[in-house]
Design an enzyme around this catalytic site. Structure first.
Site, PDB file in Angstrom:
ATOM      1  N   SER A 180       0.813  -1.229   0.000  1.00 35.42           N
ATOM      2  CA  SER A 180       0.000   0.000   0.000  1.00 35.42           C
ATOM      3  C   SER A 180       0.844   1.276   0.000  1.00 35.42           C
ATOM      4  CB  SER A 180      -0.890   0.010   1.247  1.00 35.42           C
ATOM      5  OG  SER A 180      -1.528   1.261   1.352  1.00 35.42           O
ATOM      6  N   SER A 223      -0.609   4.076   1.041  1.00 34.84           N
ATOM      7  CA  SER A 223      -1.251   4.957   2.022  1.00 34.84           C
ATOM      8  C   SER A 223      -0.321   5.373   3.173  1.00 34.84           C
ATOM      9  CB  SER A 223      -2.508   4.295   2.590  1.00 34.84           C
ATOM     10  OG  SER A 223      -3.488   4.225   1.602  1.00 34.84           O
ATOM     11  N   SER A 260      -9.193  -1.732   4.569  1.00 37.18           N
ATOM     12  CA  SER A 260      -9.310  -2.107   3.152  1.00 37.18           C
ATOM     13  C   SER A 260      -9.654  -3.584   3.065  1.00 37.18           C
ATOM     14  CB  SER A 260      -8.016  -1.737   2.405  1.00 37.18           C
ATOM     15  OG  SER A 260      -8.244  -1.802   1.024  1.00 37.18           O
ATOM     16  N   LYS A 263     -13.538  -4.292   4.479  1.00 39.97           N
ATOM     17  CA  LYS A 263     -14.386  -3.120   4.259  1.00 39.97           C
ATOM     18  C   LYS A 263     -15.878  -3.383   4.489  1.00 39.97           C
ATOM     19  CE  LYS A 263     -12.815   0.136   0.853  1.00 39.97           C
ATOM     20  NZ  LYS A 263     -12.498   0.442  -0.541  1.00 39.97           N
ATOM     21  N   ASP A 284     -14.284   6.713  -0.357  1.00 48.00           N
ATOM     22  CA  ASP A 284     -13.967   6.482  -1.783  1.00 48.00           C
ATOM     23  C   ASP A 284     -14.835   7.357  -2.689  1.00 48.00           C
ATOM     24  OD1 ASP A 284     -12.000   4.504  -1.372  1.00 48.00           O
ATOM     25  OD2 ASP A 284     -13.522   2.949  -1.191  1.00 48.00           O
ATOM     26  N   GLY A 301     -19.585  -0.933 -13.077  1.00 49.81           N
ATOM     27  CA  GLY A 301     -19.020  -1.454 -11.844  1.00 49.81           C
ATOM     28  C   GLY A 301     -20.070  -1.640 -10.777  1.00 49.81           C
ATOM     29  N   ALA A 302     -19.868  -2.654  -9.934  1.00 47.63           N
ATOM     30  CA  ALA A 302     -20.823  -2.944  -8.865  1.00 47.63           C
ATOM     31  C   ALA A 302     -20.087  -3.443  -7.617  1.00 47.63           C
ATOM     32  CB  ALA A 302     -21.818  -3.998  -9.338  1.00 47.63           C
ATOM     33  N   ASP A 317     -22.221 -11.113 -12.813  1.00 54.15           N
ATOM     34  CA  ASP A 317     -21.338 -11.937 -11.987  1.00 54.15           C
ATOM     35  C   ASP A 317     -21.777 -11.833 -10.518  1.00 54.15           C
ATOM     36  OD1 ASP A 317     -20.541  -9.407 -11.238  1.00 54.15           O
ATOM     37  OD2 ASP A 317     -18.566  -9.506 -12.187  1.00 54.15           O
TER      38      ASP A 317
HETATM   39  P1  NAD Z   1     -14.298  -5.239  -6.359  1.00 56.79           P
HETATM   40  O1  NAD Z   1     -13.598  -6.550  -6.376  1.00 56.79           O
HETATM   41  O2  NAD Z   1     -15.172  -4.876  -5.194  1.00 56.79           O
HETATM   42  O3  NAD Z   1     -15.204  -5.097  -7.718  1.00 56.79           O
HETATM   43  C1  NAD Z   1     -14.752  -5.589  -8.964  1.00 56.79           C
HETATM   44  C2  NAD Z   1     -15.611  -5.027 -10.104  1.00 56.79           C
HETATM   45  O4  NAD Z   1     -14.964  -5.355 -11.349  1.00 56.79           O
HETATM   46  C3  NAD Z   1     -17.024  -5.627 -10.197  1.00 56.79           C
HETATM   47  O5  NAD Z   1     -17.917  -4.634 -10.673  1.00 56.79           O
HETATM   48  C4  NAD Z   1     -16.855  -6.733 -11.242  1.00 56.79           C
HETATM   49  O6  NAD Z   1     -18.070  -7.054 -11.884  1.00 56.79           O
HETATM   50  C5  NAD Z   1     -15.896  -6.052 -12.196  1.00 56.79           C
HETATM   51  N1  NAD Z   1     -15.145  -6.984 -13.040  1.00 56.79           N
HETATM   52  C6  NAD Z   1     -14.148  -7.816 -12.647  1.00 56.79           C
HETATM   53  N2  NAD Z   1     -13.684  -8.509 -13.716  1.00 56.79           N
HETATM   54  C7  NAD Z   1     -14.406  -8.073 -14.794  1.00 56.79           C
HETATM   55  C8  NAD Z   1     -14.392  -8.387 -16.178  1.00 56.79           C
HETATM   56  N3  NAD Z   1     -13.540  -9.295 -16.686  1.00 56.79           N
HETATM   57  N4  NAD Z   1     -15.270  -7.739 -17.003  1.00 56.79           N
HETATM   58  C9  NAD Z   1     -16.138  -6.810 -16.514  1.00 56.79           C
HETATM   59  N5  NAD Z   1     -16.189  -6.473 -15.206  1.00 56.79           N
HETATM   60  C10 NAD Z   1     -15.318  -7.096 -14.355  1.00 56.79           C
HETATM   61  O7  NAD Z   1     -13.159  -4.151  -6.560  1.00 56.79           O
HETATM   62  P2  NAD Z   1     -13.147  -2.612  -6.113  1.00 56.79           P
HETATM   63  O8  NAD Z   1     -12.543  -2.507  -4.759  1.00 56.79           O
HETATM   64  O9  NAD Z   1     -14.483  -2.026  -6.362  1.00 56.79           O
HETATM   65  O10 NAD Z   1     -12.071  -2.027  -7.154  1.00 56.79           O
HETATM   66  C11 NAD Z   1     -12.350  -1.935  -8.548  1.00 56.79           C
HETATM   67  C12 NAD Z   1     -11.206  -1.183  -9.226  1.00 56.79           C
HETATM   68  O11 NAD Z   1     -11.155   0.145  -8.716  1.00 56.79           O
HETATM   69  C13 NAD Z   1      -9.818  -1.778  -8.975  1.00 56.79           C
HETATM   70  O12 NAD Z   1      -9.105  -1.679 -10.197  1.00 56.79           O
HETATM   71  C14 NAD Z   1      -9.202  -0.858  -7.952  1.00 56.79           C
HETATM   72  O13 NAD Z   1      -7.799  -0.763  -8.088  1.00 56.79           O
HETATM   73  C15 NAD Z   1      -9.840   0.465  -8.299  1.00 56.79           C
HETATM   74  N6  NAD Z   1      -9.963   1.367  -7.131  1.00 56.79           N
HETATM   75  C16 NAD Z   1      -9.468   2.616  -7.259  1.00 56.79           C
HETATM   76  C17 NAD Z   1      -9.580   3.491  -6.195  1.00 56.79           C
HETATM   77  C18 NAD Z   1      -9.016   4.879  -6.312  1.00 56.79           C
HETATM   78  O14 NAD Z   1      -8.899   5.561  -5.288  1.00 56.79           O
HETATM   79  N7  NAD Z   1      -8.701   5.337  -7.502  1.00 56.79           N
HETATM   80  C19 NAD Z   1     -10.215   3.099  -4.986  1.00 56.79           C
HETATM   81  C20 NAD Z   1     -10.731   1.801  -4.903  1.00 56.79           C
HETATM   82  C21 NAD Z   1     -10.599   0.928  -5.996  1.00 56.79           C
END
Ligand code: NAD
Length: 291
Positions: free
Chosen positions: A22, A24, A69, A73, A109, A133-134, A160
């Protein structure tokens, strides 16, 4: 004698597993040092099995708070006394604040995403956005955007394990805010194109574009973009994902996830210390430049 850590220094933690990668701790400690604040931020390897004891430890040690994290979470709220409205709606917490033994859970976030937009002069309030995204990050963004006054949110996701979560998010947004939210299957690319066409901005909030999906995007071609569509990817490693590259080539204004990362940290920092991070200084340190 070294004076950085004294008998008065307040401790802030980060509870996650794995966590040694991390950025952070470096970010928060740099900001404490820059502002001369007497806090120290340390990462602790804590998983779901040790989480309850870790939160008890936070109370016993009178720590000022902690970040939380994965994988904690969506679990840690069980051990806290109160939740912010956004944390309540997301049932997720990334920041704990300890006010004299009362532990409040916050999710920053979504706050970070909205603050990064504002910092880059992007004003989505009262407008429509489409977001893919979900998962944890997507949910936090969608809830905060709705709470802040975005008019309409079209959410797409693959069918999914995250699909049911998106169903819940849409329900909560429509029941609790003025924002109109709808959910669509990401496999329906015609619908995705249609929703993007009258959106002010488009956001990828999935892991598509970073390892192990680096170089990939679910957008088939540039015809999905028009020059006045703003395209955000919350992925920040790599800094330019395949999505952002294609959007930029189509003439769109683009932004990666580094700003969101900084501002979610700053929001937590402010909850603990009462002051924001030195944003311009941190942007220099993190080499954050808007296009
Ligand atoms: P998560 O595991 O909770 O969610 C994963 C998401 O990706 C779901 O919506 C899932 O359906 C989708 N997904 C995974 N594989 C896929 C595919 N092949 N095709 C389509 N959709 C797909 O993860 P999260 O914690 O929500 O993080 C998601 C992304 O956001 C990561 O890349 C993470 O690094 C990034 N993120 C960035 C910040 C930031 O501050 N910029 C903060 C948190 C997360």
């Amino acid at each position: 004698m070294a004076e950085r850590i004294t008998g008065h220094t307040e401790l802030i933690g980060l509870m996650a597993y794995p966590i040694r990668h991390s950025s952070s701790p470096a970010m928060h400690n740099e900001a404490f040092a820059n502002l001369g604040l007497d806090y120290a931020y340390i990462a602790f390897e804590v998983d779901n099995d040790s989480l309850e004891d870790a939160v008890k430890g936070l109370r016993a040690l009178k720590m000022r708070g902690s970040n939380v994290s994965m994988p904690n979470k969506t679990v840690v709220h069980k051990y806290l006394d109160k939740l912010s409205p956004a944390a309540e709606m997301c049932k997720a917490v990334n920041t704990i604040v300890n006010d004299n033994g009362v532990l409040t859970g916050h999710i920053t976030d979504g706050i970070g995403y909205m603050a990064a937009l504002k910092d880059n002069h992007i004003d989505v309030i009262g407008k429509k956005m489409t977001i893919v995204g979900a998962g944890g990050a997507a949910t936090a963004i969608q809830v905060q955007a709705a709470l802040d006054g975005v008019k309409e949110i079209s959410i797409f996701n693959a069918r999914d394990k995250f699909w049911d979560n998106a169903v819940e998010t849409v329900k909560k947004i429509n029941e609790n805010t003025e924002c109109k939210a709808a959910l669509y299957d990401l496999a329906d690319l015609d619908k995705l194109k249609e929703e993007m066409e009258d959106s002010y901005l488009f956001t990828n909030a999935t892991g598509v574009g970073m390892k192990p999906l680096e170089g990939q995007t679910y957008i088939p071609d540039k015809s999905f973009f028009r020059p006045d569509l703003i395209v955000i990817d919350i992925v920040y490693f790599p800094r330019e994902t395949a999505l952002l590259k294609m959007a930029k080539e189509a003439g769109c204004k683009t932004m990666n996830g580094l700003g969101m990362m900084l501002f979610q940290g700053s929001a937590a920092f402010e909850l603990w210390t009462g002051q924001p991070m030195p944003i311009e200084y941190m942007k220099e340190i993190l080499d954050i430049k808007y296009e």
